[in-house]
Motif scaffolding. Sequence first.
Motif, short mmCIF file in Angstrom:
data_model
loop_
_atom_site.label_atom_id
_atom_site.label_comp_id
_atom_site.label_asym_id
_atom_site.label_seq_id
_atom_site.Cartn_x
_atom_site.Cartn_y
_atom_site.Cartn_z
N SER A 5 -24.43 25.47 -20.48
CA SER A 5 -25.13 25.04 -19.28
C SER A 5 -26.07 23.90 -19.60
O SER A 5 -26.70 23.86 -20.66
N ARG A 10 -31.53 19.49 -18.54
CA ARG A 10 -32.16 19.12 -17.26
C ARG A 10 -33.69 19.26 -17.37
O ARG A 10 -34.44 18.40 -16.89
N ASP A 38 -24.75 12.15 -14.31
CA ASP A 38 -24.68 12.99 -13.11
C ASP A 38 -24.60 14.48 -13.42
O ASP A 38 -24.69 15.31 -12.51
N VAL A 39 -24.48 14.85 -14.73
CA VAL A 39 -24.45 16.26 -15.09
C VAL A 39 -25.78 16.93 -14.75
O VAL A 39 -25.83 18.14 -14.47
N ALA A 41 -27.56 16.48 -12.10
CA ALA A 41 -27.65 16.78 -10.66
C ALA A 41 -26.70 17.91 -10.27
O ALA A 41 -26.75 18.38 -9.13
N ASP A 42 -25.90 18.36 -11.20
CA ASP A 42 -24.93 19.41 -10.93
C ASP A 42 -25.48 20.75 -11.40
O ASP A 42 -25.70 20.95 -12.59
N ALA A 43 -25.71 21.66 -10.47
CA ALA A 43 -26.27 22.96 -10.83
C ALA A 43 -25.38 23.71 -11.81
O ALA A 43 -25.86 24.57 -12.56
N ASN A 44 -24.09 23.40 -11.80
CA ASN A 44 -23.15 24.05 -12.70
C ASN A 44 -22.73 23.14 -13.86
O ASN A 44 -21.74 23.40 -14.53
N GLY A 45 -23.48 22.06 -14.06
CA GLY A 45 -23.14 21.10 -15.10
C GLY A 45 -23.17 21.70 -16.49
O GLY A 45 -24.01 22.56 -16.78
#
Length: 335
Positions: A5, A10, A38-39, A41-45
């Motif tokens: 994760s 982040r 952009d990873v 901004a992705d909650a599942n990145g």
Amino acid sequence: MTRISAYRLRHAAQVYGREPAAALGFDKILEAVGVAPDVLADANGRVDLQREAAALETACDALQDPTFAARAGLASPGAKTLLAYLAQASDNVGQVFRFAQRFYALEDPDLSFELDGDEHHPTICLKSDIIGAHQFPRHREFLVFGLLKRTEQIAGPGFGQMSVLLECDDTDHCATLAELAGCEVSSAQKASGIQLPEDGFDFPIATSDAALRDHLLKHGEERLSQMPKSRTGMSAKVIELVRSRLPGNLPSGDEVAEELCVTRRTLTRKLSEEGTNFKSLVETARCDLAKRLLLGTDSIAQVAFLLDFADQAAFSVAFKRWTGATPAVFRKSKL
């Protein structure tokens, strides 16, 4: 390599964005280590552990501040993971870390906890089969000081004074980190982690909830059963193969590729996709084994021979590059 994760990365980006000296954007740092910005901004990145580590190292370099990673760890918010909820429902701190040993793979299969010392003077060390502390020391500090902060959050007030253990041989740097963390930071340790207060395992968790704990344990076991039985990443395969040859003759990249049934070009490409290369993985395996051998009875010349160095001088130069200390200094610091 298993992707993890991106929540830690982040968080590091958020802390970095508040740094006055942050002239280089964190998106540029991510691009430099092969991570798509952009990873965040992705909650599942998800990201590779090696690339997360490289991003923390690069951020420290960009700020020209080696304390950034530790400060980001100390600023860690309370996690919202199964393991975090399980910790809150535990009876005591010892149970928290035993659950962490069991279930941390759900969050990060490439990192693990090792309980050292005895029940009255417990030490929690971070272990990785993929990257060593010598390879990304700032990243290891990010993880260790994050562990310190989360332990404080879980245990609550009255837990007692903890201390930090680092493999880092830079005593001035460790002294600076001690001031930032408000606790003792010991340098030149055999592993990186935290030392709990005396009888810290017995300290009760105020939010203990047996019913919730049983429910979470059942859910955790179900998730573990669904995980792959072993990592299939090329990095893990290379590390395992190289370690199987040591002590002894070090395999070449071509030999490793042949044994793994791929071409050398494919091996190089796959390792690059995982944020590493053959030389780095070989050095990780050699450095980790060198540390263990130096703690034994073998002479430095014998260790050099066992690790397939041409002579003791070549080994000493490599070991100092890996750890910042000569083999003799490292061995003396561990006695």
